[in-house]
Design a protein around this motif. Structure first.
Motif, PDB file in Angstrom:
ATOM      1  N   TYR A 132      17.881  37.817  89.953  1.00  0.00           N
ATOM      2  CA  TYR A 132      17.628  39.049  90.701  1.00  0.00           C
ATOM      3  C   TYR A 132      17.961  38.757  92.151  1.00  0.00           C
ATOM      4  O   TYR A 132      17.848  37.618  92.608  1.00  0.00           O
ATOM      5  CB  TYR A 132      16.151  39.413  90.530  1.00  0.00           C
ATOM      6  N   PHE A 133      18.359  39.787  92.900  1.00  0.00           N
ATOM      7  CA  PHE A 133      18.748  39.564  94.296  1.00  0.00           C
ATOM      8  C   PHE A 133      18.442  40.818  95.104  1.00  0.00           C
ATOM      9  O   PHE A 133      18.946  41.902  94.815  1.00  0.00           O
ATOM     10  CB  PHE A 133      20.249  39.237  94.348  1.00  0.00           C
TER      11      PHE A 133
ATOM     12  N   SER B  36       6.454  43.861  91.675  1.00  0.00           N
ATOM     13  CA  SER B  36       6.793  43.187  90.418  1.00  0.00           C
ATOM     14  C   SER B  36       8.172  43.639  89.969  1.00  0.00           C
ATOM     15  O   SER B  36       8.634  44.740  90.297  1.00  0.00           O
ATOM     16  CB  SER B  36       5.756  43.476  89.327  1.00  0.00           C
ATOM     17  N   ARG B  37       8.825  42.780  89.209  1.00  0.00           N
ATOM     18  CA  ARG B  37      10.163  43.069  88.685  1.00  0.00           C
ATOM     19  C   ARG B  37      10.263  42.523  87.274  1.00  0.00           C
ATOM     20  O   ARG B  37       9.817  41.410  86.987  1.00  0.00           O
ATOM     21  CB  ARG B  37      11.225  42.424  89.585  1.00  0.00           C
ATOM     22  N   ALA B  38      10.831  43.346  86.371  1.00  0.00           N
ATOM     23  CA  ALA B  38      11.009  42.921  84.980  1.00  0.00           C
ATOM     24  C   ALA B  38      12.384  43.354  84.491  1.00  0.00           C
ATOM     25  O   ALA B  38      12.840  44.459  84.795  1.00  0.00           O
ATOM     26  CB  ALA B  38       9.927  43.514  84.086  1.00  0.00           C
TER      27      ALA B  38
ATOM     28  N   ALA C 155      21.178  43.457  93.429  1.00  0.00           N
ATOM     29  CA  ALA C 155      21.463  43.101  92.029  1.00  0.00           C
ATOM     30  C   ALA C 155      20.157  43.131  91.239  1.00  0.00           C
ATOM     31  O   ALA C 155      19.443  42.130  91.168  1.00  0.00           O
ATOM     32  CB  ALA C 155      22.113  41.727  91.937  1.00  0.00           C
ATOM     33  N   PRO C 156      19.814  44.280  90.660  1.00  0.00           N
ATOM     34  CA  PRO C 156      18.575  44.350  89.874  1.00  0.00           C
ATOM     35  C   PRO C 156      18.594  43.460  88.641  1.00  0.00           C
ATOM     36  O   PRO C 156      17.538  43.062  88.153  1.00  0.00           O
ATOM     37  CB  PRO C 156      18.480  45.830  89.498  1.00  0.00           C
ATOM     38  N   ARG C 157      19.787  43.157  88.139  1.00  0.00           N
ATOM     39  CA  ARG C 157      19.946  42.190  87.049  1.00  0.00           C
ATOM     40  C   ARG C 157      21.077  41.245  87.422  1.00  0.00           C
ATOM     41  O   ARG C 157      22.118  41.672  87.927  1.00  0.00           O
ATOM     42  CB  ARG C 157      20.285  42.881  85.726  1.00  0.00           C
TER      43      ARG C 157
END
Length: 271
Positions: free
Chosen positions: A132-133, A152-154, A111-113
């Motif tokens: 996030y998952f 990193s994740r945004a 789940a990117p979002r």
């Protein structure tokens, strides 16, 4: 994968070294990562029980029921940590990515979002927001596959972006940027410029990616001898973003000094 007991055991049965990690930041800071043996673990395709805590997938959301006690250095009082976290994916991604040519290490961002709903009873606090998952799996110890790791994740206006890079155990370098659209479909993207960050207080090297080669560390939540987790402000693909960033030094993790210290933060229950 960070369990000192699992490493010392020769990495036999991983289910015998299970834990639920809970980190609450802010004035009511709590840290939980208590390891339990396989006798205290039960699982099926939709449920996982570790001690008194449970993780359930109901087809629409991941629900985490937390029933733990925290760990504080030099303090024998373990405060109760109890509550519920719901992670509701906005889209699901079916694609996994190999992180090395031999495919010994696999990363899957399911789940990117996502949306999250947090309702804690002890301590008494609640909020909702973005989530996030993802998960990693591998056929060899992480320190065998990698020396260093930066991730990193945004969230973007539509979709999300994940950047990761580092040095593998054989000394080769790797770097990728993955953009997920609003349906969760991933695509390789051009790598933004490297943005060097100040080292953590434990002198862990940190870096990220930014369109202008510059990023700001807004706050650092975790600062350990081998790992740092921070919140950044940067620019990616034309958007000003707030990113979650992690840096990991597996050479430090494998050192005898760090292995000696880890049980103070990660206790193990006999039952």
């Amino acid at each position: 994968m960070f369990s000192p007991y699992y490493k010392a055991s020769g990495r036999g049965d991983p289910i015998d070294h299970s834990s639920l990690n809970v980190a609450l930041y802010g004035p009511q800071h709590r840290w939980v990562m208590t390891e339990r043996p396989s006798a205290n673990v039960a699982r099926d395709p939709s449920n996982l029980t570790i001690g008194a805590s449970q993780v359930r997938w109901d087809g629409n959301a991941l629900e985490i029921e937390i029933e733990e006690r925290d760990t504080r250095l030099f303090n024998p009082v373990h405060r109760r940590v109890r509550g519920t976290v719901r992670v509701i994916p906005e889209a699901l991604n079916p694609t996994s990515f190999a992180l090395d040519p031999a495919q010994n290490h696999i990363w899957h961002c399911m789940a990117p979002r996502a949306r999250i709903e947090v309702t804690m009873v002890q301590p008494d606090l609640s909020w909702s927001g973005q989530g996030y998952f993802d998960h990693n799996r591998g056929r060899e110890p992480l320190e065998s596959g990698f020396n260093t790791w930066h991730w990193s994740r945004a969230h973007m206006k539509e979709g999300a972006v994940v950047c990761y890079e580092g040095e593998r155990g054989d000394g080769s370098l790797f770097a990728s940027a993955i953009r997920f659209d609003r349906h969760g479909i991933p695509a390789e993207a051009d790598l933004p410029a490297i943005a060097h960050l100040p080292r953590s207080k434990w002198q862990v090297e940190r870096r990220t990616r930014s369109e202008i080669g510059v990023a700001e560390v807004r706050r650092t939540w975790e600062d350990t001898p081998f790992y740092a987790r921070s919140q950044l402000a940067s620019k990616l693909y034309g958007e000003e973003v707030v990113a979650i960033q992690e840096s990991l030094d597996m050479r430090r993790f494998a050192s005898p000094a760090v292995q000696f210290m880890l049980p103070f933060r990660m206790p193990r229950k006999a039952l």
